[in-house]
Design a protein around this motif. Structure first.
Motif, PDB file in Angstrom:
ATOM      1  N   ILE A 166     -12.283 -20.453 -60.538  1.00 49.22           N
ATOM      2  CA  ILE A 166     -12.212 -19.022 -60.833  1.00 49.22           C
ATOM      3  C   ILE A 166     -12.048 -18.225 -59.543  1.00 49.22           C
ATOM      4  CG2 ILE A 166     -13.552 -17.060 -61.698  1.00 49.22           C
ATOM      5  CD1 ILE A 166     -14.650 -18.881 -63.843  1.00 49.22           C
ATOM      6  N   ALA A 167     -12.758 -18.632 -58.493  1.00 50.59           N
ATOM      7  CA  ALA A 167     -12.609 -17.942 -57.205  1.00 50.59           C
ATOM      8  C   ALA A 167     -11.173 -18.050 -56.705  1.00 50.59           C
ATOM      9  CB  ALA A 167     -13.581 -18.524 -56.188  1.00 50.59           C
ATOM     10  N   LEU A 168     -10.587 -19.237 -56.824  1.00 53.82           N
ATOM     11  CA  LEU A 168      -9.208 -19.430 -56.379  1.00 53.82           C
ATOM     12  C   LEU A 168      -8.249 -18.581 -57.208  1.00 53.82           C
ATOM     13  CD1 LEU A 168      -7.130 -20.906 -54.643  1.00 53.82           C
ATOM     14  CD2 LEU A 168      -7.121 -22.746 -56.344  1.00 53.82           C
ATOM     15  N   LEU A 169      -8.463 -18.560 -58.520  1.00 53.96           N
ATOM     16  CA  LEU A 169      -7.600 -17.763 -59.390  1.00 53.96           C
ATOM     17  C   LEU A 169      -7.691 -16.284 -59.036  1.00 53.96           C
ATOM     18  CD1 LEU A 169      -5.737 -17.512 -61.854  1.00 53.96           C
ATOM     19  CD2 LEU A 169      -7.795 -17.396 -63.288  1.00 53.96           C
TER      20      LEU A 169
ATOM     21  N   LEU B  94     -14.042 -11.829 -58.888  1.00 60.13           N
ATOM     22  CA  LEU B  94     -14.461 -12.646 -57.738  1.00 60.13           C
ATOM     23  C   LEU B  94     -15.975 -12.599 -57.545  1.00 60.13           C
ATOM     24  CD1 LEU B  94     -13.469 -14.371 -55.335  1.00 60.13           C
ATOM     25  CD2 LEU B  94     -13.298 -12.245 -54.020  1.00 60.13           C
ATOM     26  N   ALA B  95     -16.598 -11.533 -58.027  1.00 63.63           N
ATOM     27  CA  ALA B  95     -18.053 -11.424 -57.877  1.00 63.63           C
ATOM     28  C   ALA B  95     -18.788 -12.508 -58.665  1.00 63.63           C
ATOM     29  CB  ALA B  95     -18.518 -10.037 -58.336  1.00 63.63           C
ATOM     30  N   TRP B  96     -18.186 -13.038 -59.750  1.00 63.25           N
ATOM     31  CA  TRP B  96     -18.883 -14.063 -60.528  1.00 63.25           C
ATOM     32  C   TRP B  96     -19.084 -15.357 -59.732  1.00 63.25           C
ATOM     33  CZ3 TRP B  96     -17.804 -18.982 -62.358  1.00 63.25           C
ATOM     34  CH2 TRP B  96     -18.736 -19.492 -63.266  1.00 63.25           C
ATOM     35  N   PRO B  97     -18.031 -15.960 -59.174  1.00 62.87           N
ATOM     36  CA  PRO B  97     -18.298 -17.167 -58.389  1.00 62.87           C
ATOM     37  C   PRO B  97     -19.147 -16.883 -57.152  1.00 62.87           C
ATOM     38  CG  PRO B  97     -15.996 -16.500 -58.179  1.00 62.87           C
ATOM     39  CD  PRO B  97     -16.593 -15.693 -59.276  1.00 62.87           C
ATOM     40  N   LEU B  98     -18.998 -15.690 -56.552  1.00 63.75           N
ATOM     41  CA  LEU B  98     -19.854 -15.373 -55.406  1.00 63.75           C
ATOM     42  C   LEU B  98     -21.315 -15.296 -55.830  1.00 63.75           C
ATOM     43  CD1 LEU B  98     -17.710 -12.666 -53.559  1.00 63.75           C
ATOM     44  CD2 LEU B  98     -18.019 -15.071 -52.938  1.00 63.75           C
ATOM     45  N   ALA B  99     -21.567 -14.721 -57.017  1.00 64.44           N
ATOM     46  CA  ALA B  99     -22.944 -14.659 -57.511  1.00 64.44           C
ATOM     47  C   ALA B  99     -23.498 -16.053 -57.786  1.00 64.44           C
ATOM     48  CB  ALA B  99     -23.004 -13.806 -58.780  1.00 64.44           C
ATOM     49  N   ARG B 100     -22.639 -16.977 -58.204  1.00 69.23           N
ATOM     50  CA  ARG B 100     -23.087 -18.342 -58.484  1.00 69.23           C
ATOM     51  C   ARG B 100     -23.502 -19.079 -57.220  1.00 69.23           C
ATOM     52  NH1 ARG B 100     -24.924 -18.964 -63.085  1.00 69.23           N
ATOM     53  NH2 ARG B 100     -24.612 -21.222 -62.927  1.00 69.23           N
TER      54      ARG B 100
ATOM     55  N   VAL C 233     -19.246   5.811 -66.945  1.00 67.38           N
ATOM     56  CA  VAL C 233     -18.866   4.761 -67.896  1.00 67.38           C
ATOM     57  C   VAL C 233     -18.129   3.638 -67.166  1.00 67.38           C
ATOM     58  CG1 VAL C 233     -17.428   4.221 -69.893  1.00 67.38           C
ATOM     59  CG2 VAL C 233     -18.806   6.308 -69.886  1.00 67.38           C
ATOM     60  N   LEU C 234     -17.149   4.008 -66.335  1.00 69.95           N
ATOM     61  CA  LEU C 234     -16.410   2.996 -65.579  1.00 69.95           C
ATOM     62  C   LEU C 234     -17.329   2.235 -64.638  1.00 69.95           C
ATOM     63  CD1 LEU C 234     -13.605   1.818 -64.991  1.00 69.95           C
ATOM     64  CD2 LEU C 234     -13.326   3.565 -63.226  1.00 69.95           C
ATOM     65  N   PHE C 235     -18.274   2.946 -64.042  1.00 72.05           N
ATOM     66  CA  PHE C 235     -19.226   2.304 -63.131  1.00 72.05           C
ATOM     67  C   PHE C 235     -20.048   1.251 -63.866  1.00 72.05           C
ATOM     68  CE2 PHE C 235     -23.258   1.873 -60.961  1.00 72.05           C
ATOM     69  CZ  PHE C 235     -22.894   1.793 -59.622  1.00 72.05           C
ATOM     70  N   PHE C 236     -20.555   1.603 -65.038  1.00 76.77           N
ATOM     71  CA  PHE C 236     -21.345   0.642 -65.809  1.00 76.77           C
ATOM     72  C   PHE C 236     -20.501  -0.571 -66.203  1.00 76.77           C
ATOM     73  CE2 PHE C 236     -24.470   4.106 -67.270  1.00 76.77           C
ATOM     74  CZ  PHE C 236     -25.411   3.696 -66.359  1.00 76.77           C
ATOM     75  N   LEU C 237     -19.240  -0.338 -66.569  1.00 82.05           N
ATOM     76  CA  LEU C 237     -18.388  -1.441 -67.002  1.00 82.05           C
ATOM     77  C   LEU C 237     -18.092  -2.402 -65.851  1.00 82.05           C
ATOM     78  CD1 LEU C 237     -15.856   0.417 -69.332  1.00 82.05           C
ATOM     79  CD2 LEU C 237     -17.657  -1.182 -70.028  1.00 82.05           C
ATOM     80  N   LEU C 238     -17.715  -1.848 -64.693  1.00 86.51           N
ATOM     81  CA  LEU C 238     -17.326  -2.698 -63.565  1.00 86.51           C
ATOM     82  C   LEU C 238     -18.543  -3.203 -62.793  1.00 86.51           C
ATOM     83  CD1 LEU C 238     -14.209  -0.796 -62.149  1.00 86.51           C
ATOM     84  CD2 LEU C 238     -14.260  -2.727 -63.714  1.00 86.51           C
ATOM     85  N   PHE C 239     -19.291  -2.268 -62.220  1.00 85.09           N
ATOM     86  CA  PHE C 239     -20.393  -2.662 -61.351  1.00 85.09           C
ATOM     87  C   PHE C 239     -21.570  -3.206 -62.160  1.00 85.09           C
ATOM     88  CE2 PHE C 239     -17.971   0.364 -58.834  1.00 85.09           C
ATOM     89  CZ  PHE C 239     -17.880  -0.286 -57.609  1.00 85.09           C
ATOM     90  N   GLY C 240     -21.776  -2.668 -63.361  1.00 85.20           N
ATOM     91  CA  GLY C 240     -22.847  -3.199 -64.194  1.00 85.20           C
ATOM     92  C   GLY C 240     -22.617  -4.649 -64.574  1.00 85.20           C
ATOM     93  N   THR C 241     -21.360  -5.001 -64.800  1.00 81.55           N
ATOM     94  CA  THR C 241     -21.025  -6.400 -65.088  1.00 81.55           C
ATOM     95  C   THR C 241     -21.376  -7.297 -63.902  1.00 81.55           C
ATOM     96  OG1 THR C 241     -19.247  -5.752 -66.589  1.00 81.55           O
ATOM     97  CG2 THR C 241     -19.162  -7.980 -65.687  1.00 81.55           C
ATOM     98  N   MET C 242     -21.017  -6.844 -62.699  1.00 78.74           N
ATOM     99  CA  MET C 242     -21.325  -7.633 -61.506  1.00 78.74           C
ATOM    100  C   MET C 242     -22.827  -7.748 -61.302  1.00 78.74           C
ATOM    101  SD  MET C 242     -18.392  -6.569 -58.737  1.00 78.74           S
ATOM    102  CE  MET C 242     -18.862  -4.848 -58.656  1.00 78.74           C
ATOM    103  N   SER C 243     -23.557  -6.662 -61.531  1.00 73.79           N
ATOM    104  CA  SER C 243     -25.012  -6.702 -61.383  1.00 73.79           C
ATOM    105  C   SER C 243     -25.640  -7.690 -62.363  1.00 73.79           C
ATOM    106  CB  SER C 243     -25.580  -5.300 -61.610  1.00 73.79           C
ATOM    107  OG  SER C 243     -26.985  -5.310 -61.549  1.00 73.79           O
TER     108      SER C 243
END
Length: 499
Positions: free
Chosen positions: A5-8, A271-277, A452-462
């Motif tokens: 996923i990070a590579l993609l 990219l935040a998902w694999p970094l969080a992992r 709303v956009l903040f919650f969707l993008l940054f809230g997902t990463m959090s």
């Protein structure tokens, strides 16, 4: 899986950046010195001869970056293009001033700033003496009025326009563009067209642009107030209108950037998902579960009480419209929620030592990585020194608010109904605040889509960080800094003495 996923994500980011940078190929893009220090950018096509000047102005809470689709498209067509940040916006350190309720107040000052940019661009050796103005939203009224002043415009493109200065024959060669989904402004575009010819329909040309009598209204399909800036219909219509007005036959690519910008931002968030992992795994503290009743109290009690408690007060310290109220609303909202969570035993074990560097990593990713992409391709995100005090002030409210939000939603582990309830309650709280004091707080309505956009993008990463580390407070603290930064760089600076 995380490596794949990070590579993609990195591949999509690289491809998006390559495509977006290709729009600049063959152009020389340099700062344009302007009297009074207004930050401005000059776009010139390499090897082109003299050409008319096009001055591009952004709308309220916008910046030069937001107008780049038009700047790049018209520069590639051979025009001399100047884009700038209004006072109080983007990189411009001078706050907005004047009386916002009169044409001779703030509007006149913005017209004068637009005129200074026009004179600077007209003085360039590549300028042939002819001039057009292009403005979006707030700036549509500014450029319509400025085109009738000095230096006068030979053509005007007003996007998402509302202006009482339009008449049957002024300004000359007026093209009005609106998005199909901004219904009221689309009606204004048709109204402006029918001042010149009551029988005309959108898309028809009234008069003759070659003789300064042209008028046209274009409704860009399936876009709204911001999407119209990325619409191929709008970009082509603007270039064709200038060509008709100035007797040119331009060529060059149209900067259709919206899809690539969306891909870039989504891949950066992804990219935040694999970094969080890669963060250290944890289960978090063992806490008594919150009942549905307590969740309801924690969501609704501050949502109702905070706007009622703050309604009698009006404080102006920070040089940004409604920023003072936002600090108080966010801070009091967060503290009330945290107090309830503390009383119910939900804060125990939430703050181990590792929380601080994890929160810092979240903030750095949101501000430097995602924010850097936004600043390059979407809107101004890197502040000048004068905005740092504003960001620090907003952080006093945003950090406790998002800390409480992170814990109440269990860092993304809570059920969907609970997350939706918490976020909708806050949006409703801001709406109630506006209803209680509309004249002073109506600019908060502009914040709602941003939140709303903040919650969707940054809230997902959090949520990814919270689920991995078991520390919902880490994401909350980090996102508090990101939210303060985002609001601090977005909203225009105002001279408090002017209000």
């Amino acid at each position: 899986m995380r490596r794949l996923i990070a590579l993609l994500c990195l591949v999509i980011i690289g491809l998006s950046v390559w495509q977006l940078e290709a729009d600049r190929a063959g152009l020389t893009i340099t700062p344009l010195p302007v009297e009074g220090g207004t930050p401005a950018t000059l776009f010139l096509r390499d090897g082109a001869g003299t050409a008319p000047v096009v001055v591009i102005a952004h709308g309220f809470a916008g910046s030069r970056q937001l107008m780049e689709p038009f700047a790049l498209t018209l520069a590639q067509a051979g025009y001399v293009v100047a884009s700038f940040d209004f006072e109080g916006h983007g990189r411009n350190p001078r706050p907005m001033s004047g009386d916002v309720s009169t044409i001779d107040g703030t509007t006149r000052l913005l017209m004068e700033e637009t005129a200074r940019v026009a004179r600077a661009a007209l003085a360039h050796p590549r300028a042939d003496g002819r001039l057009a103005y292009l403005g979006h939203s707030m700036a549509s009224d500014v450029v319509v009025r400025q085109s009738l002043d000095s230096p006068p415009g030979d053509a005007v493109i007003a996007i998402s326009m509302f202006s009482e200065a339009v008449s049957a024959d002024a300004p000359p060669n007026l093209l009005v563009i609106a998005g199909e989904w901004e219904t009221m402004l689309a009606e204004e575009a048709i109204k402006a067209l029918r001042l010149a010819d009551p029988q005309a329909n959108p898309g028809e040309v009234v008069g003759d642009p070659a003789h300064g009598t042209g008028r046209r209204a274009v409704i860009a399909p399936m876009v709204e107030h911001v999407g119209v800036l990325y619409s191929a219909t709008a970009l082509n219509a603007a270039r064709d209108w200038l060509d008709a007005s100035f007797g040119r036959d331009s060529a060059g690519p149209v900067a259709q950037r919206g899809g690539w910008i969306a891909a870039l931002l989504l891949a950066t968030v992804g990219l935040a998902w694999p970094l969080a992992r890669w963060l250290p795994a944890g289960t978090g503290p063992a806490l008594p579960p919150l009942s549905a009743g307590r969740v309801l109290v924690a969501a609704l009690a501050p949502a109702l009480s905070v706007p009622l408690a703050l309604a009698p007060f009006e404080i102006r310290v920070l040089p940004v419209l409604v920023a003072d109220y936002l600090v108080l609303h966010l801070g009091l909202y967060g503290l009330m929620t945290l107090a309830l969570l503390w009383y119910w035993g939900q804060l125990h074990g939430q703050f181990p030592k590792r929380i601080w560097w994890i929160a810092a990593a979240v903030a750095i990713f949101g501000i430097a990585v995602l924010g850097g992409a936004i600043d390059r391709y979407v809107a101004s995100f890197l502040p000048h020194a004068g905005r740092m005090v504003i960001i620090a002030g907003l952080a006093l409210g945003a950090m406790p608010f998002l800390l409480a939000d992170g814990i109440l939603t269990e860092g993304g582990k809570a059920r969907l109904w609970r997350v939706v309830l918490v976020r909708v309650a806050f949006l409703g709280s801001l709406g109630l605040a506006v209803a209680l004091n509309f004249s002073a707080l109506f600019f908060l309505l502009i914040i709602l889509p941003v939140i709303v956009l903040f919650f969707l993008l940054f809230g997902t990463m959090s949520g990814w960080v919270g689920r991995r580390t078991g520390l919902p407070a880490a994401g909350g603290l980090g996102l508090g800094l990101v939210l303060a930064w985002a609001l601090g760089v977005t909203f225009p600076m105002f001279d408090a003495a002017a209000f």
